[in-house]
Design an enzyme around this catalytic site. Structure first.
Site, PDB file in Angstrom:
ATOM      1  N   GLY A 160       0.817  -1.198   0.000  1.00 46.10           N
ATOM      2  CA  GLY A 160       0.000   0.000   0.000  1.00 46.10           C
ATOM      3  C   GLY A 160       0.857   1.256   0.000  1.00 46.10           C
ATOM      4  O   GLY A 160       1.953   1.283  -0.542  1.00 46.10           O
ATOM      5  N   LEU A 161       0.320   2.317   0.612  1.00 53.42           N
ATOM      6  CA  LEU A 161       1.005   3.609   0.707  1.00 53.42           C
ATOM      7  C   LEU A 161       1.355   4.159  -0.677  1.00 53.42           C
ATOM      8  O   LEU A 161       2.434   4.697  -0.887  1.00 53.42           O
ATOM      9  CB  LEU A 161       2.269   3.499   1.572  1.00 53.42           C
ATOM     10  CG  LEU A 161       2.060   3.086   3.032  1.00 53.42           C
ATOM     11  CD1 LEU A 161       3.405   2.942   3.736  1.00 53.42           C
ATOM     12  CD2 LEU A 161       1.177   4.072   3.756  1.00 53.42           C
ATOM     13  N   CYS A 162       0.422   3.998  -1.612  1.00 57.02           N
ATOM     14  CA  CYS A 162       0.643   4.531  -2.966  1.00 57.02           C
ATOM     15  C   CYS A 162      -0.572   5.336  -3.416  1.00 57.02           C
ATOM     16  O   CYS A 162      -0.995   5.246  -4.574  1.00 57.02           O
ATOM     17  CB  CYS A 162       0.968   3.422  -3.952  1.00 57.02           C
ATOM     18  SG  CYS A 162      -0.188   2.040  -3.947  1.00 57.02           S
ATOM     19  N   GLY A 163      -1.135   6.094  -2.492  1.00 56.89           N
ATOM     20  CA  GLY A 163      -2.250   6.955  -2.828  1.00 56.89           C
ATOM     21  C   GLY A 163      -3.489   6.156  -3.208  1.00 56.89           C
ATOM     22  O   GLY A 163      -3.781   5.104  -2.633  1.00 56.89           O
TER      23      GLY A 163
END
Length: 303
Positions: A87-90
């Site tokens: 994750g952590l990709c907008g």
């Protein structure tokens, strides 16, 4: 109003978070360049295979490959969903999954059965939670696409199409436009149109039946060795594999770009929060000092 110690602890916590997001931003920037180079490096091969396949399909009209046979009606379809493992990709995964779920609802509303293949942990997890008919999956793809691993999961859908179990196979992935923009795309993988175009370098049209179709004419005459059927069969398989590989490469480039942008935004927000907390800290500290001075002056006056 919170005390000085609580504010100082919160400032320290946000500073530590900003260090992490800043480091992740730099790592994503480094991986983004490599992913973009890998994506662009695969385009010449995919382009040439596509051109030759399009020429052969028109130069030898008496042989119809199973990949090019249009279904009479849609009774069942397969969808290959490409997502990220982390994750952590907008909103990258959110956008593609929103598109896939919308298309699945459209198919089910028309009475068309849907079976899905997940490439990436995020799509596999969500499709499992919504009780989709998940027939195959491949997760932990790494930083570079591995065609041998990818084609194993996708071959389940390809074999289902050849056997007549599904009438069409679609590919859902993020198309890399630039560092700041990644478009979720839903393109038809099978059956192949009579004229092939690059879905990752041309605008994706609204109609599914018109996707990958461009107006062009070819006047090529080929000599086949050993025979036309063997050459066309092998070439169209290479084309499908190249399209899947390019889709995953596009998604990986989109992932690193989106993560770099998201981590930069997080770092900037953390910097702003630290500034606001520093202001509150200074005001609280000043108020405490003023209060102490007032108490000292009041005590001296009383004496």
């Amino acid at each position: 109003m919170p005390g000085i110690k609580e504010i100082r602890t919160k400032i320290k916590s946000v500073q530590n978070t900003r260090k992490i997001t800043k480091a992740m931003e730099m790592v994503a920037a480094s991986k983004m360049r490599k992913a973009q180079e890998r994506m662009r490096a695969g385009r010449p091969y995919a382009t040439k295979v596509r051109e030759v396949a399009a020429h052969l399909m028109q130069a030898h009209p008496d042989y119809r490959h199973p990949y090019t046979v249009e279904p009479g009606s849609l009774r069942a379809v397969g969808i290959v969903v490409v997502s990220t493992d982390k994750g952590l990709c907008g909103g990258l995964n959110t956008n593609i999954m929103r598109l896939v779920l919308a298309r699945m609802r459209e198919f089910e509303h028309k009475g068309v059965k849907v079976q899905v293949t997940a490439l990436g942990s995020k799509s596999a997890g969500l499709l499992s939670r919504v009780n989709a008919n998940l027939v195959s999956q491949e997760v932990q793809l790494g930083d570079a696409p591995n065609l041998e691993r990818l084609i194993g999961a996708v071959k389940v859908q390809i074999d289902a199409f050849v056997d007549g179990k599904v009438d069409a196979v679609y590919l859902a992935t993020n198309r890399f436009v630039n560092t700041m923009k990644q478009d979720p795309s839903f393109i038809r993988l099978l059956p192949l149109p009579s004229v092939l175009a690059d879905p990752f370098q041309t605008e994706v049209v609204a109609s599914e039946d018109e996707q990958n179709v461009v107006k062009s004419t070819f006047g090529w005459d080929y000599l086949y060795e050993p025979d036309a059927r063997t050459v066309i069969d092998e070439l169209l398989m290479r084309y499908v594999e190249g399209l899947v590989y390019q889709a995953v490469a596009e998604n990986m480039a989109s992932e690193q770009s989106a993560r770099m942008v998201a981590m930069k935004a997080a770092s900037d927000n953390a910097k702003k929060v630290i500034g606001d907390l520093q202001l509150v800290y200074n005001k609280t500290r000043q108020a405490a000092i003023t209060k102490e001075i007032s108490e000292i002056v009041g005590g001296a006056a009383a004496v």
